[in-house]
Design an enzyme around this catalytic site. Structure first.
Site, PDB file in Angstrom:
ATOM      1  N   TYR A  55     -10.177  -1.063   1.573  1.00 30.69           N
ATOM      2  CA  TYR A  55      -9.935  -1.165   3.014  1.00 30.69           C
ATOM      3  C   TYR A  55      -9.682   0.186   3.650  1.00 30.69           C
ATOM      4  O   TYR A  55      -9.129   1.098   3.024  1.00 30.69           O
ATOM      5  CB  TYR A  55      -8.744  -2.093   3.308  1.00 30.69           C
ATOM      6  CG  TYR A  55      -9.181  -3.478   3.694  1.00 30.69           C
ATOM      7  CD1 TYR A  55      -9.771  -3.721   4.936  1.00 30.69           C
ATOM      8  CD2 TYR A  55      -9.052  -4.550   2.826  1.00 30.69           C
ATOM      9  CE1 TYR A  55     -10.202  -4.986   5.291  1.00 30.69           C
ATOM     10  CE2 TYR A  55      -9.474  -5.826   3.167  1.00 30.69           C
ATOM     11  CZ  TYR A  55     -10.053  -6.032   4.414  1.00 30.69           C
ATOM     12  OH  TYR A  55     -10.489  -7.281   4.767  1.00 30.69           O
ATOM     13  N   ASP A  96       0.796  -1.224   0.000  1.00 30.03           N
ATOM     14  CA  ASP A  96       0.000   0.000   0.000  1.00 30.03           C
ATOM     15  C   ASP A  96       0.826   1.270   0.000  1.00 30.03           C
ATOM     16  O   ASP A  96       0.331   2.332  -0.373  1.00 30.03           O
ATOM     17  CB  ASP A  96      -0.960  -0.009   1.183  1.00 30.03           C
ATOM     18  CG  ASP A  96      -2.100  -1.011   0.992  1.00 30.03           C
ATOM     19  OD1 ASP A  96      -2.495  -1.230  -0.171  1.00 30.03           O
ATOM     20  OD2 ASP A  96      -2.581  -1.577   1.988  1.00 30.03           O
TER      21      ASP A  96
END
Length: 753
Positions: free
Chosen positions: A461, A376
């Site tokens: 998320y 990420d």
């Protein structure tokens, strides 16, 4: 005076008395406004913390203008740059070297030069590459230095650059053109012409260095809800490695367990009746799987935490003070929250505490899911920390702070109110004892904690990043995962890779592994690593030699080398592991801080994996290395798109150097395995999905420092416990009898999207 007149006057008098009583009662019920006390004052010299301060929007703009005027090459705004263009990808703070900073903070040395780190993509060159420049001094830049080779040992190949928003737009346009070649199939499978389908990227992009070939998963798009739970079974493989967008190609198509060479082949198979099609209806907003729309009208308000006399912490520039704590905070657009110069009672405990990476690794029987290993940091953990919702993401009366960043554009952006600070009453004693023997008394202290929080939304998320500071001198770091699960189209033996959570939706198993850097300085920079654990020894009973007793004893060990201090993920680790100072406390023990990890991590990638070295930090739940300026981070944003030849491989940091009386860094991995289930719809809940670690004083003090807290409570059986002077808790009824100032609700988080 007549009787009638007397009765009238008496009635008026009674009415007046009644009205006065009502007014007095009303006033009694209406709480006064809370009066705020002056906040605590900064305990270090004004402005020192600015050595770590994130760049201001104006500083970012100055760097952009300098680069545009001094590089001698054309630069296109990254928001519209093609792969064949040159552009400024990002600008962030260049954190000064630790030695320079400590000379400035602790020894009266000169303030380090304020500099920026600029990342540029050079596509319009004979050898396209990624180059990093240090630009300074700010606020008026006069020089730039190419530090790419110095940092990485060579040039950064162009194919390693993160994918930009413009590149995704061009990929989407290509996919839309290709979908038009299968109109009858799309109408049958999805009630679609392709325009109501959205794509979700996977990563990494291929199988070897130089590849830029990505699977994209298609979903039904429904306004007002997450599309991640509505896969249509169609996935496409796009080669977007060429500098010329016109040469990009769709290489392969997957549908419901079958592979095809192109969307045209898919259409032919459908028309020929050789394709099994699952006919899906276009989801409706009020019935779609995963809708978060309200199902019931709001109920009565929930309990509210407020500060009767205002915040007990203060924020000045980038520094927070709270009781005995002082913390400097910031945000890296790639790696997210970072803290510096954390002090307790004026003594530095941590020089740097920073998030490094978040890995999400998936399993599936669909190509997109089975090949996904999101790193990420390459997407932007800090960049995608959006505005926080007051009263839900953080307490309503928390202090909210804006963060600025410059990425994929020449213009700085602001995520307003994207970091919050608040004092949290955990409704749990930090310590307490009720004495029912000999003398009768009660003593205790509430567990009130300073919390620094930000939340990153990384596609589906949402990660809640918390840094907490306790009255006992302990630091707690915690991350919770929530948001939408990612999913695959359910087909075949899909339940080998997760659980079915909808008619055609497979919640795919995955792991979340998070990596942190913790540069502890315990009573100075020079520390060692000590472990302690228990063993049993069998000894003859001293007072009855014919018997034996199993006696636990403490086994202490000093670890001498880095290899000894690298603890494999999920393997047993000493229960006590501490950074120790050469200096003793009052009782002769080394002043120390203990690292205590709370984690339920999944299995790390097998060592045989061709991309394992790119995430080799995940081999270890804890690794302690000597601190080096040339090892500032455990990974790189370039590892995502070339994990086969990682730009930074953490495994290289561990080379068996001595770690006795050295400046040491703890690298910590926490995480959990997530097998999605029905209750993950619409969102994964935070309950049970939180992991982290503690930094706890261990013989650092001569006693628990919280005994000095003015919030402490003590009363005995001989005292009047209801008297405010004897018991601080008895003061609450009057101290808290006020109405908190509640600013009007405001939210502007959609403005920068």
């Amino acid at each position: 005076m007549s009787l009638k007149t007397v009765l009238i006057l008496l009635g008026l008098a009674l009415a007046t008395i009644f009205a006065l009583v009502c007014v007095l009662l009303t006033r009694e019920r209406t709480p006064r406004s809370c009066q705020q006390l002056p906040p605590e004052q900064e305990d270090i010299e004004d402005g020192q913390s600015l050595v770590f301060a994130d760049l201001t929007a104006e500083e970012m703009s100055q760097v952009v203008r300098y680069l545009q005027g001094n590089l001698g090459v054309p630069l296109v705004d990254a928001s519209r740059a093609k792969p064949s263009d040159n552009c400024i990808a990002s600008v962030d703070l260049q954190v000064p070297a630790k030695a320079e900073v400590l000379r400035f903070l602790d020894a009266g040395g000169a303030r380090p030069a304020r500099e920026a780190l600029a990342v540029l993509y050079f596509g319009n060159q004979a050898e396209p590459n990624v180059t990093e420049y240090v630009v300074g001094p700010l606020p008026m830049p006069a020089y730039h230095q190419d530090v790419t080779v110095q940092k990485y040992g060579g040039k950064v190949p162009y194919h390693r650059r993160p994918v930009t928003g413009k590149e995704y737009m061009d990929i989407n346009a290509l996919i839309q053109r290709e979908l038009k070649k299968a109109p009858r199939f799309l109408a049958a499978c999805c009630e679609s012409d392709g325009t109501n389908l959205v794509i979700l990227t996977t990563a990494p992009r291929g199988f070897k260095s130089g590849d830029r070939v990505t699977w994209f998963v298609l979903f039904h798009n429904v306004a007002g809800t997450g599309y991640y739970l509505s896969p249509v079974g169609l996935e496409v493989l796009v080669d977007h490695g060429d500098l010329q967008v016109s040469r990009w190609q769709l290489h392969k198509v997957f549908y419901n367990g079958q592979y095809f060479a192109s969307t045209g082949d898919l259409e032919q198979e459908f028309v020929a009746g050789a394709l099994e099609v699952v006919r899906l209806k276009q989801p409706q907003a009020d019935t779609v799987l995963g809708s978060m729309r309200l199902r019931h009208p709001p109920g009565p308000p929930a309990p509210l935490q407020f500060e009767p006399q205002g915040p007990r912490y203060s924020i000045r520039d980038n520094r927070i003070t709270f009781q005995d704590w002082s913390i400097t905070f910031g945000m890296n657009p790639n790696t997210g929250p970072r803290l510096f110069d954390i002090r307790y009672r004026g003594e530095r405990i941590v020089y740097e505490l920073s998030l490094q990476e978040a890995l999400a690794l998936y399993g599936s029987n669909c190509p997109g899911g089975m090949s996904t290993r999101y790193l990420d940091g390459s997407f932007g953990i800090g960049r995608f920390a959006y505005e926080l919702v007051q009263g839900l993401d953080c307490p309503y009366t928390a202090t909210y702070v804006d963060r600025h960043y410059l990425a994929e554009t020449d213009t700085p952006k602001t995520n307003q109110n994207s970091l919050c600070v608040f004092e949290h009453d955990s409704a749990l004693p930090l310590r307490r004892h009720f004495s029912d023997s000999q003398s009768f008394y009660y003593g205790g202290l509430r567990k009130n904690t300073l919390v620094i929080r930000t939340i990153s939304t990384l596609i589906n998320y949402d990660y809640i990043w918390d840094f907490m500071f306790h009255g006992s001198g302990a630091v707690e770091v915690r991350v919770h995962a929530t948001g939408y699960i990612s999913s695959s189209f359910f087909h075949g033996r899909g339940t080998d890779y997760g659980n079915r959570v909808g008619p055609h939706t497979l919640g795919t198993m995955h792991l979340h592994h998070i990596h942190y850097k913790v540069d502890l300085d315990i009573d100075g920079q020079l520390n060692s690593l000590e472990t302690q654990d228990m063993e049993y020894e069998f000894v003859k009973d001293p007072w009855s030699t014919q018997n034996t007793i199993e006696r636990p004893y403490l086994r202490r060990e000093r670890l001498e080398k880095e290899d000894e201090a690298a603890f494999p993920l999920n393997a047993p680790m000493p229960r006590y592991l501490s950074f120790v100072s050469p200096n003793p406390n009052k009782w002769g023990h080394p002043r120390s801080y203990r690292i205590q990890i709370i984690s339920f991590a999944g299995k790390h990638l097998p060592s045989s994996s061709s991309m394992e070295r790119s995430v080799s930090w995940g081999r270890y739940q804890l690794a302690v290395t000597r601190r080096k300026e040339e090892e500032p981070t455990s990974t790189s944003i370039y590892n995502q798109n070339d994990p086969w030849t990682p730009t930074v491989a953490f495994a290289d940091f561990i080379n068996n150097e001595t770690i006795t009386n050295q400046d040491l860094v703890a690298w910590i991995t926490v995480g959990f395995l997530h097998v999605p289930h029905a209750e993950d719809v619409p969102n994964t809940v935070t309950v049970g999905n939180g992991v982290g670690f503690f930094l706890r004083p261990y013989n650092y003090f001569s006693e628990d420092p919280s005994v000095d807290s003015p919030d402490s409570v003590y009363f005995s059986s001989e005292q009047d416990t209801g008297a405010c002077g004897a018991n601080p808790l008895a003061c609450l009824s009057s101290a808290a009898a006020c109405a908190p100032h509640m600013p009007p609700f405001d939210f502007g988080g959609f403005l920068n999207l």
